[in-house]
Design a protein around this motif. Structure first.
Motif, short mmCIF file in Angstrom:
data_model
loop_
_atom_site.label_atom_id
_atom_site.label_comp_id
_atom_site.label_asym_id
_atom_site.label_seq_id
_atom_site.Cartn_x
_atom_site.Cartn_y
_atom_site.Cartn_z
N GLY A 1 4.99 4.58 -9.69
CA GLY A 1 5.44 5.83 -9.10
C GLY A 1 4.46 6.50 -8.18
O GLY A 1 3.57 5.88 -7.60
N GLU A 2 4.59 7.81 -8.07
CA GLU A 2 3.84 8.59 -7.10
C GLU A 2 2.54 9.18 -7.65
O GLU A 2 1.97 10.08 -7.05
CB GLU A 2 4.72 9.73 -6.56
CG GLU A 2 5.96 9.26 -5.82
CD GLU A 2 5.62 8.44 -4.58
OE1 GLU A 2 4.65 8.80 -3.87
OE2 GLU A 2 6.30 7.43 -4.33
N GLU B 1 -3.77 4.78 2.23
CA GLU B 1 -2.81 3.69 2.18
C GLU B 1 -3.26 2.58 3.12
O GLU B 1 -3.45 2.81 4.31
CB GLU B 1 -1.42 4.18 2.58
CG GLU B 1 -0.37 3.08 2.61
CD GLU B 1 1.01 3.55 3.02
OE1 GLU B 1 1.69 2.82 3.76
OE2 GLU B 1 1.40 4.67 2.60
N VAL B 2 -3.47 1.41 2.58
CA VAL B 2 -3.94 0.29 3.40
C VAL B 2 -2.76 -0.51 3.92
O VAL B 2 -2.65 -0.78 5.12
CB VAL B 2 -4.88 -0.64 2.58
CG1 VAL B 2 -5.30 -1.84 3.43
CG2 VAL B 2 -6.11 0.13 2.13
N CYS B 3 -1.88 -0.94 3.03
CA CYS B 3 -0.74 -1.74 3.46
C CYS B 3 0.40 -1.62 2.46
O CYS B 3 0.22 -1.11 1.34
CB CYS B 3 -1.13 -3.20 3.65
SG CYS B 3 -1.59 -4.05 2.12
N ARG B 4 1.58 -2.11 2.87
CA ARG B 4 2.75 -2.16 1.99
C ARG B 4 3.20 -3.61 1.89
O ARG B 4 3.09 -4.37 2.85
CB ARG B 4 3.88 -1.29 2.54
CG ARG B 4 3.55 0.20 2.51
CD ARG B 4 4.70 1.06 2.98
NE ARG B 4 4.37 2.47 2.82
CZ ARG B 4 5.11 3.35 2.14
NH1 ARG B 4 6.23 2.95 1.55
NH2 ARG B 4 4.74 4.61 2.04
N ILE C 1 2.60 -0.16 -2.61
CA ILE C 1 1.61 0.28 -1.63
C ILE C 1 0.23 -0.07 -2.17
O ILE C 1 -0.07 0.18 -3.33
CB ILE C 1 1.69 1.81 -1.41
CG1 ILE C 1 3.08 2.23 -0.94
CG2 ILE C 1 0.63 2.26 -0.39
CD1 ILE C 1 3.26 3.74 -0.89
N VAL C 2 -0.59 -0.66 -1.34
CA VAL C 2 -1.97 -0.97 -1.72
C VAL C 2 -2.85 0.15 -1.18
O VAL C 2 -2.84 0.44 0.03
CB VAL C 2 -2.43 -2.32 -1.16
CG1 VAL C 2 -3.89 -2.60 -1.55
CG2 VAL C 2 -1.54 -3.44 -1.70
N LEU D 1 3.19 0.68 -7.46
CA LEU D 1 4.60 0.28 -7.42
C LEU D 1 5.47 1.49 -7.09
O LEU D 1 5.23 2.59 -7.59
CB LEU D 1 5.02 -0.31 -8.75
CG LEU D 1 4.40 -1.67 -9.10
CD1 LEU D 1 4.59 -1.97 -10.58
CD2 LEU D 1 5.00 -2.76 -8.25
N LEU D 2 6.47 1.27 -6.25
CA LEU D 2 7.34 2.38 -5.86
C LEU D 2 8.43 2.63 -6.88
O LEU D 2 9.16 3.61 -6.78
CB LEU D 2 7.93 2.10 -4.48
CG LEU D 2 6.90 1.96 -3.35
CD1 LEU D 2 7.59 1.74 -2.01
CD2 LEU D 2 6.01 3.19 -3.27
N HIS D 3 8.59 1.72 -7.86
CA HIS D 3 9.56 1.92 -8.93
C HIS D 3 8.95 2.84 -10.00
O HIS D 3 7.74 2.97 -10.11
CB HIS D 3 9.95 0.58 -9.57
CG HIS D 3 10.71 -0.32 -8.65
ND1 HIS D 3 11.99 -0.04 -8.22
CD2 HIS D 3 10.37 -1.50 -8.08
CE1 HIS D 3 12.41 -1.00 -7.42
NE2 HIS D 3 11.44 -1.90 -7.31
N GLU D 4 9.82 3.41 -10.81
CA GLU D 4 9.37 4.29 -11.90
C GLU D 4 9.29 3.56 -13.24
O GLU D 4 8.98 4.16 -14.25
CB GLU D 4 10.31 5.49 -12.03
CG GLU D 4 10.29 6.44 -10.84
CD GLU D 4 8.94 7.12 -10.66
OE1 GLU D 4 8.20 7.26 -11.66
OE2 GLU D 4 8.62 7.51 -9.53
#
Length: 451
Positions: free
Chosen positions: A352-353, A388-391, A381-382, A365-368
C-alpha cells in the motif's frame, strides 16, 4: 598536484581519473565513532547504536550517505547532521584526487616542481621497482589475461595499486617515476597497453562536458517518445556510464540522477547499468530466473508454515495453470528468501501507500493485500531514499530492480537484509567482489541446506 602518465583519448592526451581513498575508508564503526567524538561531535549511546545496527563504518561513509541516512543517524538534531557532514568533508580532504583533464603540449614534459616540494630525505623510486600483487579476484583476471581494464571498478584498482606502491617510496613522485611504475605494469601485463599513444596507462573512455551534454539531449529527447529507439538509448547510456558513475560517487542525490538520466528509472535501464558495472553478470534477469529455479523447491520447503505468506502461496498455486507453476514457484522463492536467512520481508517489500521504514531500496506493492504478489501481475514502485525510482508490473522485476540499485548507487547492504542480499549476489547473480572475505555463518549454514 603531480601529473600521472597520459592516455590517448579521441586523439588528445588526458590525465587518468583516479581517487585514492584516504584515512576515512579504513575506519571500523567503533573507530569512526571515536573520530567523530574527537572532532567535537557528541554522540549519544542511541546514536552510536544506530551506527552499529546499520554497519556504518568509514567505508560506508566514504561511499556517501544520503541526507535521509544522516537524518536517521542523528534524529531531531539539525546541528549534529550539519556537523557530521562537515566532519566527513574534512576527512575526505585527506584523500588524493587526480582529476580527468586535458593536458596542454607544453605540460607534456616531466615536471621538476615536485623535487622542490619534497625534502632532501625523500626516497626515490628504485630502478628495480616491482608491481605488487593485486587483490585476489583481480589478480586471477590479470593472470588469465582477461580485459578487466575495461571494467571501471577493476580499472580503478589497476591504477590505484601502482600509485600506492610508488607512494611507499615517495609522496611526491615525478612524472617520469610514475611512468616508470606504469611501464613496469604494462611490461608485466602487455594486454593492458593502450592501442594508441604511449601506452603507459589502462584504457580510459574519454568524454568531456560538450560530448556528455550532447548525449544527454539525445536521451532526454528519446525519453519523451512513446517508442524510444532502444539501440540509441543503450549506446548513449553506455557512453555516459563512466561520467554518470563518477557523479554518483561524488554524491549526486538520487532524485537529481534520475532527472538527468531518466532511463535509469526503468527496470531495463537498471539491469543494463549493473551489467556495465559488473560485466560478467550478462543478463541479470535471466541469472535471477535460472539461479532461483535451482533452489526454489528447497527454499519453499524450508519456509513451510514459517511465514503467513505460505498459505497464500498454496492458494495461488491451486488457482494457477500448470504452465504457470514454475514461474509462480520462482516468485515465491524470491519472496521467501529473507525468512530462510532469519530476516524480515516487510523491510524489503511493503504493501500500500505506507512510507518505507528505511531509506534503502524498497519494493512497494500497490495492492493492499499479499495474495496478488504471487501472480504475474503485481504492480509495484521501487523506492530509494524516499524517491520513486521505477515502476514494474510484477514482484520479480521489482525485486531485481531493487537489487540493482545497491550497485548503481554504490550502497552497502543494510543489516536487516544483508544475508539475503549476499546470497543473491554470490549464488544467484554470481558476483563475487569480496572473494577473500568469509561468508557470515548464517549464510554458510543455509547455503549448505539449499545446495
Amino acid at each position: 598536484m603531480q601529473q600521472v602518465p597520459f592516455c590517448f583519448i579521441n586523439g588528445r592526451r588526458w590525465i587518468t581519473n583516479l581517487q585514492v581513498p584516504g584515512v576515512l575508508c579504513s575506519l571500523s564503526t567503533e573507530e569512526l565513532l571515536t573520530k567523530i567524538q574527537e572532532w567535537g561531535l557528541d554522540v549519544t549511546e542511541a546514536e552510536a547504536q544506530r551506527f552499529r545496527d546499520n554497519e556504518v563504518d568509514g567505508d560506508t561513509v566514504d561511499c556517501g550517505l544520503t541526507e535521509t541516512m544522516v537524518a536517521y543517524l542523528f534524529q531531531a538534531s539539525f546541528k549534529k547532521q550539519v556537523k557530521f557532514n562537515q566532519f566527513v568533508s574534512r576527512m575526505k580532504e585527506s584523500s588524493v584526487t587526480l582529476t580527468l583533464q586535458t593536458v596542454s603540449p607544453e605540460d607534456w614534459q616531466p615536471s621538476t616542481s615536485s623535487t622542490s616540494i619534497s625534502n632532501e630525505n625523500t626516497l626515490r623510486l628504485p630502478a628495480s621497482f616491482e608491481i605488487p600483487r593485486f587483490p585476489k579476484n583481480l589478480q586471477l583476471k590479470l593472470d588469465n589475461k582477461e580485459p578487466c581494464h575495461k571494467n571501471p571498478r577493476d580499472r580503478h584498482t589497476i591504477i590505484r595499486v601502482p600509485y600506492e606502491a610508488v607512494a611507499q617510496y615517495t609522496m611526491y613522485p615525478t612524472n617520469s617515476e610514475y611512468v616508470q611504475a606504469v611501464k613496469t605494469l604494462v611490461t608485466k601485463y602487455p594486454f593492458l597497453k593502450d592501442r594508441e599513444g604511449n601506452g603507459y596507462g589502462p584504457c580510459v573512455q574519454g568524454e568531456d562536458l560538450l560530448s556528455i551534454d550532447a548525449h544527454l539531449k539525445v536521451l532526454q529527447c528519446q525519453y519523451q517518445k512513446m517508442q524510444p529507439d532502444t539501440m540509441m538509448v543503450h549506446n548513449r547510456m553506455q557512453q555516459t556510464f563512466a561520467w554518470r558513475q563518477k557523479e554518483i560517487a561524488d554524491g549526486m542525490p538520487v532524485e537529481d540522477v534520475l532527472k538527468k538520466y531518466p532511463f535509469l528509472g526503468m527496470p531495463t535501464g537498471l539491469c543494463n547499468e549493473l551489467g556495465w558495472i559488473q560485466p560478467t553478470t550478462g543478463n541479470v534477469s535471466q541469472r535471477f530466473r535460472e539461479g532461483l529455479s535451482c533452489v526454489a523447491a528447497k527454499v519453499i520447503g524450508l519456509t513451510r508454515g514459517k511465514t503467513p505468506l505460505y498459505q497464500l502461496y498454496l492458494d495461488a498455486r491451486k488457482e494457477a495453470l500448470t504452465d504457470d507453476l514454475p514461474d509462480l514457484d520462482t516468485r515465491a522463492a524470491l519472496l521467501f528468501l529473507p525468512y530462510v536467512f532469519k530476516e524480515k520481508l516487510d523491510l524489503f517489500v511493503i504493501l500500500g501507500e505506507v512510507h518505507p521504514k528505511t531509506p534503502y531500496p524498497t519494493v512497494q506493492l500497490l495492492h493492499e493485500d499479499w495474495k496478488p504478489v504471487f501472480s504475474r501481475s503485481a504492480p509495484n514502485i521501487v523506492k530509494l531514499d524516499g524517491s520513486e525510482v521505477c515502476r514494474s508490473s510484477c514482484i520479480f522485476e521489482g525485486i531485481i530492480s531493487s537489487f540493482c540499485l545497491y550497485f548503481v548507487f554504490n550502497l552497502a547492504y543494510p543489516k536487516h537484509l544483508k544475508n539475503t542480499l549476499i546470497f543473491l549476489q554470490k549464488y544467484i547473480v554470481k558476483i563475487d567482489e569480496d572473494e577473500d572475505r568469509p561468508l557470515p555463518i548464517t549464510v554458510t549454514r543455509q547455503i549448505n541446506l539449499l545446495y
